[in-house]
Scaffold this motif. Structure first.
Motif, PDB file in Angstrom:
ATOM      1  N   ASP B  54     -27.332  13.958 -21.369  1.00 21.90           N
ATOM      2  CA  ASP B  54     -27.916  12.941 -20.490  1.00 21.90           C
ATOM      3  C   ASP B  54     -27.138  11.639 -20.711  1.00 21.90           C
ATOM      4  O   ASP B  54     -27.234  11.016 -21.770  1.00 21.90           O
ATOM      5  CB  ASP B  54     -29.400  12.752 -20.826  1.00 21.90           C
ATOM      6  N   CYS B  55     -26.376  11.244 -19.698  1.00 20.45           N
ATOM      7  CA  CYS B  55     -25.494  10.081 -19.851  1.00 20.45           C
ATOM      8  C   CYS B  55     -26.154   8.784 -19.380  1.00 20.45           C
ATOM      9  O   CYS B  55     -25.482   7.739 -19.361  1.00 20.45           O
ATOM     10  CB  CYS B  55     -24.209  10.283 -19.057  1.00 20.45           C
ATOM     11  N   SER B  56     -27.414   8.854 -18.985  1.00 22.60           N
ATOM     12  CA  SER B  56     -28.019   7.652 -18.399  1.00 22.60           C
ATOM     13  C   SER B  56     -28.042   6.471 -19.385  1.00 22.60           C
ATOM     14  O   SER B  56     -27.974   5.316 -18.965  1.00 22.60           O
ATOM     15  CB  SER B  56     -29.415   7.951 -17.859  1.00 22.60           C
ATOM     16  N   ALA B  57     -28.095   6.787 -20.705  1.00 24.12           N
ATOM     17  CA  ALA B  57     -28.102   5.705 -21.688  1.00 24.12           C
ATOM     18  C   ALA B  57     -26.777   4.944 -21.704  1.00 24.12           C
ATOM     19  O   ALA B  57     -26.708   3.810 -22.172  1.00 24.12           O
ATOM     20  CB  ALA B  57     -28.387   6.269 -23.073  1.00 24.12           C
ATOM     21  N   LEU B  58     -25.709   5.577 -21.182  1.00 24.72           N
ATOM     22  CA  LEU B  58     -24.384   4.942 -21.221  1.00 24.72           C
ATOM     23  C   LEU B  58     -24.158   3.962 -20.079  1.00 24.72           C
ATOM     24  O   LEU B  58     -23.155   3.261 -20.050  1.00 24.72           O
ATOM     25  CB  LEU B  58     -23.288   6.023 -21.178  1.00 24.72           C
ATOM     26  N   VAL B  59     -25.071   3.943 -19.084  1.00 21.89           N
ATOM     27  CA  VAL B  59     -24.803   3.130 -17.898  1.00 21.89           C
ATOM     28  C   VAL B  59     -25.678   1.877 -17.775  1.00 21.89           C
ATOM     29  O   VAL B  59     -25.833   1.342 -16.693  1.00 21.89           O
ATOM     30  CB  VAL B  59     -24.912   3.952 -16.586  1.00 21.89           C
ATOM     31  N   SER B  60     -26.204   1.392 -18.889  1.00 19.84           N
ATOM     32  CA  SER B  60     -26.907   0.116 -18.806  1.00 19.84           C
ATOM     33  C   SER B  60     -25.860  -0.985 -18.670  1.00 19.84           C
ATOM     34  O   SER B  60     -24.695  -0.795 -19.023  1.00 19.84           O
ATOM     35  CB  SER B  60     -27.745  -0.120 -20.062  1.00 19.84           C
ATOM     36  N   SER B  61     -26.278  -2.140 -18.146  1.00 23.04           N
ATOM     37  CA  SER B  61     -25.300  -3.217 -17.952  1.00 23.04           C
ATOM     38  C   SER B  61     -24.703  -3.657 -19.291  1.00 23.04           C
ATOM     39  O   SER B  61     -23.540  -4.042 -19.370  1.00 23.04           O
ATOM     40  CB  SER B  61     -25.957  -4.396 -17.240  1.00 23.04           C
ATOM     41  N   TYR B  62     -25.493  -3.564 -20.376  1.00 26.96           N
ATOM     42  CA  TYR B  62     -24.989  -3.960 -21.687  1.00 26.96           C
ATOM     43  C   TYR B  62     -23.883  -3.024 -22.169  1.00 26.96           C
ATOM     44  O   TYR B  62     -22.841  -3.467 -22.656  1.00 26.96           O
ATOM     45  CB  TYR B  62     -26.130  -3.980 -22.719  1.00 26.96           C
ATOM     46  N   THR B  63     -24.122  -1.724 -22.045  1.00 20.48           N
ATOM     47  CA  THR B  63     -23.109  -0.782 -22.547  1.00 20.48           C
ATOM     48  C   THR B  63     -21.825  -0.879 -21.707  1.00 20.48           C
ATOM     49  O   THR B  63     -20.726  -0.781 -22.244  1.00 20.48           O
ATOM     50  CB  THR B  63     -23.625   0.678 -22.526  1.00 20.48           C
ATOM     51  N   LEU B  64     -21.976  -1.095 -20.386  1.00 15.56           N
ATOM     52  CA  LEU B  64     -20.781  -1.186 -19.547  1.00 15.56           C
ATOM     53  C   LEU B  64     -19.960  -2.432 -19.889  1.00 15.56           C
ATOM     54  O   LEU B  64     -18.726  -2.379 -19.917  1.00 15.56           O
ATOM     55  CB  LEU B  64     -21.169  -1.173 -18.063  1.00 15.56           C
ATOM     56  N   VAL B  65     -20.660  -3.527 -20.174  1.00 16.50           N
ATOM     57  CA  VAL B  65     -19.953  -4.746 -20.599  1.00 16.50           C
ATOM     58  C   VAL B  65     -19.263  -4.496 -21.938  1.00 16.50           C
ATOM     59  O   VAL B  65     -18.102  -4.881 -22.155  1.00 16.50           O
ATOM     60  CB  VAL B  65     -20.936  -5.944 -20.697  1.00 16.50           C
ATOM     61  N   LEU B  66     -19.960  -3.794 -22.819  1.00 16.96           N
ATOM     62  CA  LEU B  66     -19.384  -3.464 -24.129  1.00 16.96           C
ATOM     63  C   LEU B  66     -18.126  -2.608 -23.972  1.00 16.96           C
ATOM     64  O   LEU B  66     -17.102  -2.848 -24.625  1.00 16.96           O
ATOM     65  CB  LEU B  66     -20.437  -2.731 -24.971  1.00 16.96           C
ATOM     66  N   PHE B  67     -18.199  -1.620 -23.079  1.00 12.28           N
ATOM     67  CA  PHE B  67     -17.020  -0.771 -22.825  1.00 12.28           C
ATOM     68  C   PHE B  67     -15.867  -1.621 -22.289  1.00 12.28           C
ATOM     69  O   PHE B  67     -14.710  -1.447 -22.693  1.00 12.28           O
ATOM     70  CB  PHE B  67     -17.357   0.330 -21.812  1.00 12.28           C
ATOM     71  N   PHE B  68     -16.174  -2.546 -21.381  1.00 20.26           N
ATOM     72  CA  PHE B  68     -15.111  -3.361 -20.787  1.00 20.26           C
ATOM     73  C   PHE B  68     -14.475  -4.270 -21.849  1.00 20.26           C
ATOM     74  O   PHE B  68     -13.247  -4.380 -21.913  1.00 20.26           O
ATOM     75  CB  PHE B  68     -15.654  -4.191 -19.621  1.00 20.26           C
ATOM     76  N   LEU B  69     -15.312  -4.871 -22.690  1.00 15.70           N
ATOM     77  CA  LEU B  69     -14.771  -5.740 -23.743  1.00 15.70           C
ATOM     78  C   LEU B  69     -13.932  -4.925 -24.729  1.00 15.70           C
ATOM     79  O   LEU B  69     -12.876  -5.369 -25.195  1.00 15.70           O
ATOM     80  CB  LEU B  69     -15.914  -6.464 -24.472  1.00 15.70           C
ATOM     81  N   THR B  70     -14.407  -3.716 -25.040  1.00 17.08           N
ATOM     82  CA  THR B  70     -13.631  -2.826 -25.922  1.00 17.08           C
ATOM     83  C   THR B  70     -12.280  -2.512 -25.287  1.00 17.08           C
ATOM     84  O   THR B  70     -11.242  -2.522 -25.959  1.00 17.08           O
ATOM     85  CB  THR B  70     -14.412  -1.513 -26.171  1.00 17.08           C
ATOM     86  N   ALA B  71     -12.306  -2.247 -23.966  1.00 21.97           N
ATOM     87  CA  ALA B  71     -11.059  -1.937 -23.255  1.00 21.97           C
ATOM     88  C   ALA B  71     -10.102  -3.132 -23.301  1.00 21.97           C
ATOM     89  O   ALA B  71      -8.887  -2.951 -23.476  1.00 21.97           O
ATOM     90  CB  ALA B  71     -11.369  -1.554 -21.806  1.00 21.97           C
ATOM     91  N   CYS B  72     -10.649  -4.353 -23.189  1.00 17.18           N
ATOM     92  CA  CYS B  72      -9.802  -5.559 -23.276  1.00 17.18           C
ATOM     93  C   CYS B  72      -9.129  -5.631 -24.652  1.00 17.18           C
ATOM     94  O   CYS B  72      -7.919  -5.864 -24.755  1.00 17.18           O
ATOM     95  CB  CYS B  72     -10.639  -6.826 -23.057  1.00 17.18           C
ATOM     96  N   LEU B  73      -9.930  -5.416 -25.689  1.00 18.07           N
ATOM     97  CA  LEU B  73      -9.407  -5.483 -27.056  1.00 18.07           C
ATOM     98  C   LEU B  73      -8.336  -4.406 -27.277  1.00 18.07           C
ATOM     99  O   LEU B  73      -7.260  -4.671 -27.837  1.00 18.07           O
ATOM    100  CB  LEU B  73     -10.563  -5.316 -28.056  1.00 18.07           C
ATOM    101  N   LEU B  74      -8.615  -3.200 -26.808  1.00 14.21           N
ATOM    102  CA  LEU B  74      -7.667  -2.093 -26.985  1.00 14.21           C
ATOM    103  C   LEU B  74      -6.360  -2.366 -26.230  1.00 14.21           C
ATOM    104  O   LEU B  74      -5.278  -2.022 -26.714  1.00 14.21           O
ATOM    105  CB  LEU B  74      -8.293  -0.774 -26.491  1.00 14.21           C
ATOM    106  N   THR B  75      -6.467  -3.003 -25.069  1.00 13.20           N
ATOM    107  CA  THR B  75      -5.260  -3.326 -24.292  1.00 13.20           C
ATOM    108  C   THR B  75      -4.371  -4.284 -25.092  1.00 13.20           C
ATOM    109  O   THR B  75      -3.144  -4.119 -25.146  1.00 13.20           O
ATOM    110  CB  THR B  75      -5.659  -3.946 -22.937  1.00 13.20           C
ATOM    111  N   VAL B  76      -4.998  -5.273 -25.727  1.00 14.38           N
ATOM    112  CA  VAL B  76      -4.231  -6.232 -26.535  1.00 14.38           C
ATOM    113  C   VAL B  76      -3.555  -5.503 -27.703  1.00 14.38           C
ATOM    114  O   VAL B  76      -2.356  -5.679 -27.961  1.00 14.38           O
ATOM    115  CB  VAL B  76      -5.149  -7.365 -27.056  1.00 14.38           C
TER     116      VAL B  76
END
Lengths: 142, 288
Positions: B54-76
């Motif tokens: 059940d992936c519904s826990a992964l799609v809250s606005s908080y987790t998506l922002v967290l994923f995006f910030l993680t992606a920014c850090l990983l890109t650097v």
């Protein structure tokens, strides 16, 4: 041989596994049926409501088409070449409308009714024809 | 002199080229991740690993922002070449999760080549052998070539050689994509251009069939790009021409496929940088 190992491994695994990210058979445009559906919005006066002027990118025309096919597939509704059952189209239209209006602040909207149409382009006698079908309409409270 | 210049360019992958590739691919990846991260709060059409969990826990606005910030850090980290084993596998995992969530929202953008690019670069860094400089670029090229071949096989499997014969019917698909632009923006010019190209396609069926046959050939034999750097570059130019043709007639750029191909196989900015460096110091670069 090393130059081709990952090529071959990914090719075979994708063919076997199919659509399961990160594997895919990349089936884009693998056939050209004689229909092309486009879904568009209009208001109560049949004025076009362009998606990107009122909604964000996640509700653009091509994504709306994705939603249509995903909903039909999920409910096992047959689709394509104008074969849809009117009842199925209405139910699908309602689900798409719910997605479009989800989390939307409707107060700035300059219309009272939002209509979702399905346009079907097809070729007949080497000429392009089309049909328009009103799938669903919803009153907008502002 | 021209021949020596090209021979030198095609002899190996330079650090400068690698840096340019990293910046290009990670920037586009971050852009796609940003688009993927917005406006999702459910998993209505479970796909991939979401069919098992059940992936519904992964799609809250908080987790998506967290994923995006993680992606920014990983890109650097990726651009700075830091902890590459950890960085590339993490980029793969972020891709896997977010692109599966996108597929599970009914949006099939086929971002698989992005995810696999980082996975095979993880393999290259994990092996860490003398060929690392070549493998971190050549491994993704293998995946990209496989992607094109899969697309070609998919066409043959679904439609057979009749795919080429069906080409005139593609005219309404061309019109469809211009209609998308019209219904997105309300700009009538898209509709006019779409009708104009569609009429041309119907009236010049043999031309369209020929273009489709060439495209199918290019997709099926994409493994030819794997011979060496020169073949990857030449094949990349041919595929780029194909994509330009697709854009002109169908008004679509298949970004999840086109950008990795252009970046790893053609690397136009890398070629520009190389040319400028040769012009500025010709004696150091060109052998006698």
């Amino acid at each position: 041989m090393k130059k081709y190992f990952l090529f071959g491994a990914y090719l075979i695994l994708s063919l076997v596994i199919g659509e399961f990210h990160p594997f895919s058979r990349l089936p884009m445009y693998n056939s050209f049926p004689n229909y092309a559906y486009i879904f568009y919005l209009s208001d109560e006066n049949e004025r076009l409501i362009p998606y990107l002027k009122y909604f964000d990118y996640s509700k653009n025309a091509s994504y709306i088409a994705f939603f249509f096919y995903s909903i039909c597939t999920q409910h096992n509704y047959p689709y394509g070449t104008d074969q849809e059952d009117p009842d199925h189209l209405e139910k699908t239209g309602k689900e798409i409308m719910d997605i479009i209006l989800k989390n939307e602040d409707t107060t700035p909207f300059d219309f009272d009714t939002l209509k979702l149409y399905r346009k079907n382009y097809y070729i007949h006698n080497n000429q392009i024809r089309y049909t328009d079908y009103l799938m669903y309409e919803k009153a907008i409270s502002r | 002199m021209k021949k020596r210049f090209l021979d030198k360019y095609f002899s190996a992958y330079t650090n400068a080229e690698w840096i340019i590739i990293k910046i290009t691919i990670s920037s586009f990846w971050l852009y796609i991740i940003k688009i993927t991260s917005i406006n999702k709060d459910a998993v209505p059409f479970p796909s991939g690993f979401c069919t098992f969990f059940d992936c519904s826990a992964l799609v809250s606005s908080y987790t998506l922002v967290l994923f995006f910030l993680t992606a920014c850090l990983l890109t650097v980290l990726y651009i700075l070449e830091k902890w590459m084993i950890f960085t590339t596998i993490s980029m793969f995992l972020v891709s896997l999760i977010l692109f599966t969530l996108e597929d599970s929202n009914g949006i099939l953008n086929y971002n698989v080549l992005y995810s696999m690019t980082f996975f095979v670069q993880f393999i290259a860094y994990y092996r860490n052998n003398a060929n690392l400089k070549s493998e971190r670029i050549q491994f993704p090229i293998q995946i990209i070539a496989a992607g094109y071949t899969l697309a070609g096989i998919s066409k043959l499997y679904e439609s057979g050689l009749g795919w080429v014969a069906q080409a005139p019917q593609a005219s309404i698909q061309m019109l469809k994509n211009y209609c998308y632009a019209y219904y997105d923006t309300g700009d009538n010019l898209y509709l006019d251009k779409g009708m104009q190209l569609t009429t041309y396609a119907l009236e010049h069926a043999n031309t369209i069939k020929t273009l489709f046959a060439v495209s199918l050939f290019l997709e099926l034999f994409a493994c030819l790009a794997l011979i060496n750097k020169k073949s990857a570059f030449i094949y990349g130019l041919l595929l780029t021409s194909m994509h330009i043709g697709i854009f002109y007639f169908m008004h679509i750029i298949i970004i999840p496929v086109f950008i990795p191909m252009l970046t790893f196989m053609v690397n136009p900015w890398g070629l520009v940088y190389w040319s400028l460096s040769v012009i500025s110091s010709p004696r150091q670069v060109l052998p006698r």
